[in-house]
Every structure is written in C-alpha cells, then in structure tokens.
Scaffold this motif. Structure first.
Motif, short mmCIF file in Angstrom:
data_model
loop_
_atom_site.label_atom_id
_atom_site.label_comp_id
_atom_site.label_asym_id
_atom_site.label_seq_id
_atom_site.Cartn_x
_atom_site.Cartn_y
_atom_site.Cartn_z
N THR A 182 0.81 -1.22 0.00
CA THR A 182 0.00 0.00 0.00
C THR A 182 0.84 1.27 0.00
O THR A 182 0.31 2.36 -0.17
CB THR A 182 -0.91 0.03 1.24
OG1 THR A 182 -0.09 0.07 2.42
CG2 THR A 182 -1.81 -1.19 1.28
N TYR B 21 -11.11 3.73 -10.35
CA TYR B 21 -10.09 3.01 -9.59
C TYR B 21 -8.79 3.79 -9.55
O TYR B 21 -8.09 3.80 -8.53
CB TYR B 21 -9.88 1.61 -10.17
CG TYR B 21 -10.96 0.65 -9.76
CD1 TYR B 21 -11.09 0.24 -8.44
CD2 TYR B 21 -11.87 0.15 -10.68
CE1 TYR B 21 -12.08 -0.64 -8.05
CE2 TYR B 21 -12.87 -0.73 -10.30
CZ TYR B 21 -12.98 -1.13 -8.99
OH TYR B 21 -13.97 -2.00 -8.60
N ALA B 22 -8.46 4.44 -10.64
CA ALA B 22 -7.22 5.22 -10.68
C ALA B 22 -7.27 6.37 -9.67
O ALA B 22 -6.29 6.65 -8.97
CB ALA B 22 -6.98 5.76 -12.08
N GLN B 23 -8.44 7.04 -9.59
CA GLN B 23 -8.58 8.15 -8.64
C GLN B 23 -8.51 7.66 -7.20
O GLN B 23 -7.83 8.25 -6.36
CB GLN B 23 -9.91 8.86 -8.89
CG GLN B 23 -9.96 9.63 -10.20
CD GLN B 23 -11.37 10.12 -10.54
OE1 GLN B 23 -12.37 9.48 -10.19
NE2 GLN B 23 -11.44 11.25 -11.23
N GLU C 229 -7.13 4.92 -6.13
CA GLU C 229 -5.79 4.42 -5.86
C GLU C 229 -4.88 5.56 -5.40
O GLU C 229 -4.12 5.42 -4.43
CB GLU C 229 -5.22 3.78 -7.12
CG GLU C 229 -3.81 3.25 -6.98
CD GLU C 229 -3.31 2.64 -8.27
OE1 GLU C 229 -2.10 2.72 -8.54
OE2 GLU C 229 -4.13 2.08 -9.03
N THR C 230 -5.01 6.70 -6.05
CA THR C 230 -4.20 7.85 -5.67
C THR C 230 -4.56 8.35 -4.28
O THR C 230 -3.69 8.76 -3.50
CB THR C 230 -4.39 8.99 -6.70
OG1 THR C 230 -3.99 8.52 -7.99
CG2 THR C 230 -3.56 10.21 -6.33
N GLN C 231 -5.85 8.30 -3.95
CA GLN C 231 -6.30 8.78 -2.64
C GLN C 231 -5.90 7.84 -1.51
O GLN C 231 -5.53 8.29 -0.42
CB GLN C 231 -7.82 8.92 -2.65
CG GLN C 231 -8.37 9.99 -3.59
CD GLN C 231 -9.89 9.94 -3.66
OE1 GLN C 231 -10.55 9.41 -2.75
NE2 GLN C 231 -10.46 10.47 -4.73
N ALA D 97 -0.04 5.12 -1.16
CA ALA D 97 1.12 6.00 -1.35
C ALA D 97 2.09 5.38 -2.35
O ALA D 97 2.24 4.16 -2.38
CB ALA D 97 1.83 6.23 -0.02
N PRO D 98 2.75 6.18 -3.17
CA PRO D 98 3.76 5.62 -4.06
C PRO D 98 4.91 5.07 -3.23
O PRO D 98 5.10 5.49 -2.09
CB PRO D 98 4.19 6.84 -4.90
CG PRO D 98 3.85 8.02 -4.04
CD PRO D 98 2.65 7.63 -3.25
N GLY E 231 -2.02 -0.66 -9.85
CA GLY E 231 -3.03 -0.36 -10.84
C GLY E 231 -3.79 -1.61 -11.26
O GLY E 231 -3.26 -2.71 -11.25
#
Length: 310
Positions: free
Chosen positions: A145, A269-271, A273-275, A278-279, A284
């Motif tokens: 995560t 899902y992309a949005q 995932e960003t919320q 953390a990178p 994805g």
C-alpha cells in the motif's frame, strides 16, 4: 442425493457447572443467553444449527446458479459455510452432493466447477494454517500500500462497530454481521476494504472483530482473507468503488444513503488508488479484475499469489 455417514454426536459427560442443554423454546434460550452474557451484541441468529438444518440447506444448493451469480448480493450462494465450519457437513459430503446434483439434472461437470473450486480453497486455507500455525496472525509479506505498517490503527473504530458510519452500505453490513452472524462474501470484501484502506485500521483488528460474530468464522479463511485484502498475503490490495458496489448490490444502498452526496467510494479506480495508497506501490488494475473476485466465503487470491513467503 448421495448421503455420506453423519458423524455420531459427541458423548460429553454432564458437569455441574455446564450451561443448560435443553430449553422449552428458542425464546427462553435467548433470554438465558442474555442473562449469561449481558455485554454481547445482537440476539440469536436466524440461522439454525444442527444436522437437519444443514441437510435442508444442502438440498437448496444450486451449483450451476452459484457459479453464475455468487458475486451478487442476491445471488445463489450456498450459505453452507457455518455447517462446514462446525463440522456438521464435511467438504467431501458437499462435493459429492454437487456431483450428484449435476448428474440428476444432466449437467456438465463444468457447471459445478466454481463451487468445487471454492471447496478446494477452503481446504487450502486449512492446510496453510496447519503449516503456519499462529503465524497467520502476522503479515505474510510486506504491505503493498506504500504505507508504514505502524500507521494503521489497532482498534476498529466505534462508529464501525456500532453501525453509525453514515454510510448505508457499511452500516447494513455491520448490522447483518452482528444480528445474523453471516455476511455475503462480497459484503465481507467491501467492509474489510473500508476498514483497512479507507479508515486505515490494521487488518488483524478487523479480522478479530469478524471472528467475534461470524458463525462460519475460523482463523484460517478469515485471517488470511483479511490479509489478502490488506495486501500482506497478495501482490496488491483489494479495493472497490461505488460503481462496483452499486452493480453487485443493485443500488439498494445508495438511493437513500445520507452520504450519497459525499460518498468516499465515488471515483474511478485510478482516482481512488491515488487517494488511498502511497507511491511507489504499483497497484493499478491492469487485469480488470476489480469486482470479479473469486470466493464463496471471502475473496481468494490465485494459487501463486497465495503462497506465503517463508
């Protein structure tokens, strides 16, 4: 239907401090339990125990429909898991009942393949537990995560425990969990993902909470499935969006939800995932698998992903 021999009843000797074994009716049983355990949430589950109830539920099973509709909240799930969990039905007995049903209806073995695979997954969890023992209480691999494992809370928040989140779906799932001791697999997934990813609560706290209430709960399938959601037993975390929830629940929660205008599950899902993450976690949805999970009692990872790292 082919009947395998039922196990004989346990011959427990009566001890002086035993709980009563016989009651005139179910209401008196409920009253006695309330007096003995005043802090316990919920009343008696509407699910009935015993061999007769298990056989009736086995007769209702529709293996072919199960494979087609199990991800939907109104799908043809078997609800056999409590009887399997407590040894009233064996996996072999359910397997033979599936094959017998297919023969009687002149269906192909492929029509029952999904349900047979789920029985295999249940056996797989038990074998993993046999090998790991108490280690199933620990992360099997690093979280994917991007968050520090120590940043997750160690207690399920009161608003989740009491069904006061203001999210109609999550509050309904909490009520079903406490009042019936059973949840549809997809509801378990959604609730677990909400607890772990949206509320940042450690998976172990959520898993223990489920075990307090689930009639089919056992540490093997429960704890390892929560780890699959959290990504400590999978290559990526499981999460969902509002579209996914509406699709498989037929929108039953969203229309009158007090949080409809500010739904935390709204977005692609992309949005999300960003919320949520953390990178540099690479999570994805490359395979388009969100919302099409395997699982009768909880989502299942692939065999490769499920192998714990030693």
């Amino acid at each position: 239907m082919t009947q395998l021999p039922a196990p004989p009843p346990l011959n427990w000797a009566v001890a002086e401090d035993d709980l009563p074994r016989e009651f005139p009716n179910r209401d008196e049983f409920a009253q006695d339990l309330e007096q003995l355990f005043p802090q316990t949430e919920g009343g008696l589950s509407p699910l009935r125990g015993g061999r007769d109830a298990a056989e009736r539920q086995l007769e209702r099973m529709n293996a072919k429909c199960y494979g087609r509709s199990r991800n939907h909240l109104d799908g043809a799930v078997t609800q056999l898991s409590p009887y399997i969990r407590h040894g009233v039905l064996s996996l072999a007995e359910v397997r033979e009942a599936v094959f017998d049903q297919l023969r009687q209806h002149r269906q192909q073995r492929e029509d029952g393949a999904t349900l047979i695979k789920e029985l295999g997954w249940r056996d797989f969890w038990q074998r993993i537990w046999t090998g790991l023992g108490d280690q199933i209480n620990n992360n099997q691999e690093e979280l994917n995560t991007g968050h520090d494992p120590n940043s997750y809370g160690r207690n399920v928040p009161d608003d989740i425990r009491t069904g006061r989140t203001g999210l109609a779906c999550m509050d309904r799932f909490q009520a079903d969990l406490v009042e019936t001791g059973w949840l549809h697999n997809h509801a378990r997934l959604w609730l677990a993902a909400y607890v772990v990813h949206w509320r940042r609560v450690h998976w172990k706290a959520g898993a223990d909470w489920f075990l307090e209430h689930l009639l089919d709960g056992d540490p093997a399938s429960n704890h390892l499935s929560w780890q699959w959601v959290a990504s400590s037993f999978s290559h990526k975390p499981y999460f969902f969006n509002r579209e996914n929830l509406e699709r498989y629940s037929k929108g039953r929660f969203c229309t009158d939800c007090p949080s409809a205008g500010c739904c935390p599950f709204e977005g692609s899902y992309a949005q999300l995932e960003t919320q949520l993450f953390a990178p540099p976690a690479a999570i994805g949805d490359t395979g388009g698998t969100h919302g099409r999970e395997r699982g009768a009692t909880f989502a299942r990872p692939s065999a490769a992903a499920a192998r714990p790292k030693r």
